[in-house]
Design an enzyme around this catalytic site. Structure first.
Site, PDB file in Angstrom:
ATOM      1  N   CYS A   1      27.851 -81.146  14.666  1.00  0.00           N
ATOM      2  CA  CYS A   1      28.702 -81.033  15.660  1.00  0.00           C
ATOM      3  C   CYS A   1      30.058 -79.997  15.254  1.00  0.00           C
ATOM      4  O   CYS A   1      29.970 -79.451  14.245  1.00  0.00           O
ATOM      5  CB  CYS A   1      29.309 -82.187  16.478  1.00  0.00           C
ATOM      6  SG  CYS A   1      30.136 -83.262  15.443  1.00  0.00           S
ATOM      7  N   TYR A   2      31.022 -80.191  15.746  1.00  0.00           N
ATOM      8  CA  TYR A   2      32.222 -79.300  15.425  1.00  0.00           C
ATOM      9  C   TYR A   2      32.833 -79.842  13.969  1.00  0.00           C
ATOM     10  O   TYR A   2      32.975 -79.249  13.081  1.00  0.00           O
ATOM     11  CB  TYR A   2      33.373 -79.215  16.447  1.00  0.00           C
ATOM     12  CG  TYR A   2      33.054 -78.360  17.475  1.00  0.00           C
ATOM     13  CD1 TYR A   2      33.171 -77.038  17.503  1.00  0.00           C
ATOM     14  CD2 TYR A   2      32.561 -78.963  18.662  1.00  0.00           C
ATOM     15  CE1 TYR A   2      32.834 -76.275  18.673  1.00  0.00           C
ATOM     16  CE2 TYR A   2      32.218 -78.602  19.837  1.00  0.00           C
ATOM     17  CZ  TYR A   2      32.314 -77.197  20.121  1.00  0.00           C
ATOM     18  OH  TYR A   2      32.165 -76.140  20.997  1.00  0.00           O
TER      19      TYR A   2
END
Length: 109
Positions: free
Chosen positions: A67-68
């Site tokens: 993810c980020y």
């Protein structure tokens, strides 16, 4: 109760990729962010593509969720483990740290 997934550091993932280990990388960031840059070999995963992943990827193959920053991937990793995947990882630091440390290892769609 132990978590259904394990944490994975960037150095280990880099080594696995260098060794051509059999691993599936899934990126849960939004489609535009994925298109602008992702770890080579990863596939975008969202609600629409989850069924395809479940149908195509063997449950025993290591699965790394990106993810980020390494937070949302933990929830996704837990969900994937609940779907029968036995070797699930959340990438610590997420794509942001990967891109910062390994800018030459970023693919663009």
């Amino acid at each position: 109760m132990t978590p259904a997934f394990s944490h994975l550091d960037i150095d280990t993932l880099e080594r696995w990729l260098d060794d051509h280990s059999e691993v599936t990388l899934v990126d849960i960031r939004d489609p535009q962010s994925f298109a602008q840059g992702h770890i080579p070999g990863s596939r975008h995963l969202d609600n629409d593509s989850a069924t395809g992943l479940l149908e195509q990827v063997p449950r025993q193959r290591p699965l790394v969720v990106v993810c980020y920053h390494g937070h949302s991937s933990q929830q996704a990793a837990t969900w994937l483990a609940s779907q029968g995947y036995t070797d699930v990882y959340s990438l610590d630091g997420g794509f942001t740290t990967w891109q910062h440390r390994l800018p030459s290892r970023v693919a663009v769609t």
